[in-house]
Design a protein around this motif. Structure first.
Motif, PDB file in Angstrom:
ATOM      1  N   GLY A 181       8.154  -7.074  21.928  1.00 32.39           N
ATOM      2  CA  GLY A 181       7.376  -7.383  23.273  1.00 32.39           C
ATOM      3  C   GLY A 181       6.640  -6.302  23.692  1.00 32.39           C
ATOM      4  N   GLY A 182       6.114  -6.397  25.059  1.00 26.44           N
ATOM      5  CA  GLY A 182       5.516  -5.538  25.672  1.00 26.44           C
ATOM      6  C   GLY A 182       4.186  -5.238  25.105  1.00 26.44           C
ATOM      7  N   ASP A 183       3.848  -4.022  24.885  1.00 31.30           N
ATOM      8  CA  ASP A 183       2.482  -3.565  24.619  1.00 31.30           C
ATOM      9  C   ASP A 183       2.323  -3.769  22.811  1.00 31.30           C
ATOM     10  N   THR A 184       2.262  -5.056  22.799  1.00 28.94           N
ATOM     11  CA  THR A 184       2.591  -5.726  21.476  1.00 28.94           C
ATOM     12  C   THR A 184       1.664  -5.091  20.202  1.00 28.94           C
ATOM     13  N   ASP A 185       0.250  -5.371  20.706  1.00 24.42           N
ATOM     14  CA  ASP A 185      -0.672  -4.972  19.653  1.00 24.42           C
ATOM     15  C   ASP A 185      -0.699  -3.607  19.464  1.00 24.42           C
ATOM     16  N   THR A 186      -0.418  -2.673  20.315  1.00 24.93           N
ATOM     17  CA  THR A 186      -0.423  -1.245  20.197  1.00 24.93           C
ATOM     18  C   THR A 186       0.728  -0.757  19.245  1.00 24.93           C
ATOM     19  N   THR A 187       1.719  -1.334  19.520  1.00 22.96           N
ATOM     20  CA  THR A 187       3.066  -0.702  19.042  1.00 22.96           C
ATOM     21  C   THR A 187       2.929  -1.345  17.355  1.00 22.96           C
ATOM     22  N   ALA A 188       2.236  -2.430  17.360  1.00 22.73           N
ATOM     23  CA  ALA A 188       2.225  -3.122  16.001  1.00 22.73           C
ATOM     24  C   ALA A 188       1.249  -2.296  15.209  1.00 22.73           C
ATOM     25  N   ALA A 189      -0.003  -1.944  15.922  1.00 26.51           N
ATOM     26  CA  ALA A 189      -1.040  -1.310  15.197  1.00 26.51           C
ATOM     27  C   ALA A 189      -0.718   0.228  14.737  1.00 26.51           C
ATOM     28  N   VAL A 190       0.187   0.918  15.573  1.00 23.56           N
ATOM     29  CA  VAL A 190       0.576   2.340  15.238  1.00 23.56           C
ATOM     30  C   VAL A 190       1.649   2.222  14.150  1.00 23.56           C
ATOM     31  N   THR A 191       2.584   1.215  13.990  1.00 25.69           N
ATOM     32  CA  THR A 191       3.416   0.981  13.168  1.00 25.69           C
ATOM     33  C   THR A 191       2.654   0.569  11.845  1.00 25.69           C
ATOM     34  N   GLY A 192       1.663  -0.540  11.802  1.00 23.66           N
ATOM     35  CA  GLY A 192       0.908  -0.978  10.730  1.00 23.66           C
ATOM     36  C   GLY A 192      -0.128   0.054  10.001  1.00 23.66           C
ATOM     37  N   GLY A 193      -0.298   1.095  10.791  1.00 22.82           N
ATOM     38  CA  GLY A 193      -1.174   2.424   9.956  1.00 22.82           C
ATOM     39  C   GLY A 193      -0.357   3.117   8.898  1.00 22.82           C
ATOM     40  N   LEU A 194       0.928   3.284   9.633  1.00 24.55           N
ATOM     41  CA  LEU A 194       2.088   3.936   8.562  1.00 24.55           C
ATOM     42  C   LEU A 194       2.354   2.902   7.386  1.00 24.55           C
ATOM     43  N   ALA A 195       2.579   1.594   7.875  1.00 24.62           N
ATOM     44  CA  ALA A 195       3.290   0.853   6.805  1.00 24.62           C
ATOM     45  C   ALA A 195       2.130   0.367   5.835  1.00 24.62           C
ATOM     46  N   GLY A 196       0.918   0.327   6.358  1.00 26.61           N
ATOM     47  CA  GLY A 196      -0.404  -0.024   5.394  1.00 26.61           C
ATOM     48  C   GLY A 196      -0.281   1.160   4.432  1.00 26.61           C
ATOM     49  N   ILE A 197      -0.400   2.293   4.830  1.00 28.12           N
ATOM     50  CA  ILE A 197      -0.688   3.370   3.875  1.00 28.12           C
ATOM     51  C   ILE A 197       0.550   3.303   2.734  1.00 28.12           C
ATOM     52  N   VAL A 233      -2.181  -9.246  19.213  1.00 32.91           N
ATOM     53  CA  VAL A 233      -2.838  -9.551  20.462  1.00 32.91           C
ATOM     54  C   VAL A 233      -2.278 -11.056  21.474  1.00 32.91           C
ATOM     55  N   PRO A 234      -2.190 -11.966  20.664  1.00 36.19           N
ATOM     56  CA  PRO A 234      -1.926 -13.102  21.439  1.00 36.19           C
ATOM     57  C   PRO A 234      -0.769 -12.965  22.330  1.00 36.19           C
ATOM     58  N   VAL A 235       0.094 -12.152  22.170  1.00 36.87           N
ATOM     59  CA  VAL A 235       1.457 -12.161  22.990  1.00 36.87           C
ATOM     60  C   VAL A 235       1.578 -10.807  23.648  1.00 36.87           C
ATOM     61  N   GLU A 236       0.284 -10.131  23.733  1.00 39.53           N
ATOM     62  CA  GLU A 236       0.235  -8.654  24.659  1.00 39.53           C
ATOM     63  C   GLU A 236       0.812  -8.995  26.115  1.00 39.53           C
TER      64      GLU A 236
END
Length: 314
Positions: A263-279, A22-25
């Motif tokens: 960079g770029g759409d940082t929060d969404t790229t991370a969120a989509v990655t984070g869902g898989l990585a979290g599981i 979020v802070p670097v979107e």
């Protein structure tokens, strides 16, 4: 905290990664190379305190909350409208970020347009706004056969993003997430996930869209050089970037920071990655100092428990 809950791991995986971004979107990749994000911090783009998540997590939680009461497209759509109008499932009681396609679809919902007719269907409606929130549907994997699950995925995407390309991206993502929930390792989950998805998307109705997914369906997305990975808001680019980050790292921390630092759409790229990585890595491998800073942490933990219980009783 339920340390063994894959439900919590997925939800918290999305949320923590979202908050990191979020802070670097909208920052450039060059900015992130010169000043990489290494931990949770705040303010920046939206002037929000550390641990603040965006619309990605809000809509993920709206979907998960709706699923606790059964599956209803009307209820899911209503929860999105409550978020938009009444700040439901916002981190601090105010909405500060929303994509154009999602906003237009919710306005249509508020005017009485049925959920399956609300999402945009034109070429310019292929943002990542449904992919970013779709993860909770993976938890139906023990309750539905695969084709039924993917049909639900397509329908839930269509509430805001009805173009076939968005539906397919969500379907591939959920297919891979299901393999992770069934204890596959990342590379195996990717390969099996795209194979399972290919059986759905080999149908003629998807023929014109398949070429857009050539790099994902190649089974070799992880070998692409970073400079060929785009991290803007286009749904194909977000799916590719998330898979690339997940498959080229070996911990939750490493995966989501790699995503943010594209960079770029940082929060969404991370969120989509984070869902898989979290599981895959589990909630115990999400840095505790990051979880402790997350807004409404206890509400998220409780939501995961409710969803976990609902899936067992469905």
């Amino acid at each position: 905290m339920q340390s063994d809950s894959k439900t919590l791991a997925g939800l918290m995986g999305v949320c923590v990664a979202d908050a990191l971004g979020v802070p670097v979107e909208f920052s450039s990749r060059a900015d992130r190379v010169s000043s990489p994000v290494e931990t949770m911090f705040g303010y920046g783009t939206y002037n929000q305190p550390p641990g603040t998540w965006s619309d990605d997590s809000s809509l993920t939680f709206c979907l998960a909350d709706s699923m606790c009461w059964g599956f209803s497209l009307d209820a899911i759509a209503d929860s999105f409208c409550r978020w938009y109008s009444d700040n439901y499932w916002t981190p601090h009681g105010n909405l500060f970020d929303i994509g154009n396609s999602t906003a237009k679809a919710i306005e249509r919902l508020k005017q009485g347009v049925p959920p399956l007719e609300a999402g945009g269907k034109d070429e310019h409606s292929n943002g990542n706004g449904s992919l970013m929130r779709i993860l909770p549907l993976a938890y139906y994997h023990k309750n539905l056969d695969f084709s039924q699950l993917i049909e639900r995925v397509h329908n839930v995407s269509s509430i805001t993003h009805a173009h076939l390309r968005c539906q397919i991206a969500c379907g591939i993502y959920i297919s891979i997430a299901v393999c992770l929930l069934n204890d596959s390792a990342p590379k195996s989950a990717y390969l099996q996930g795209i194979q399972n998805a290919r059986e759905i998307y080999s149908q003629d109705v998807y023929a014109n869209e398949r070429p857009h997914f050539e790099r994902v369906f190649s089974g070799d997305i992880s070998s692409l050089p970073e400079e060929s990975i785009n991290s803007n808001g286009y749904v194909i680019n977000t799916l590719e970037a998330a898979l690339w980050c997940f498959l080229n790292t070996s911990s939750y921390r490493e995966a989501v920071l790699k995503a943010v630092n594209l960079g770029g759409d940082t929060d969404t790229t991370a969120a989509v990655t984070g869902g898989l990585a979290g599981i895959y890595y589990g909630v115990n491998n999400i840095p505790q100092e990051w979880i402790d800073q997350i807004a409404r942490k206890d509400d998220i933990i409780y939501l995961a428990r409710r969803l976990n219980s609902a899936m067992k009783n469905d």
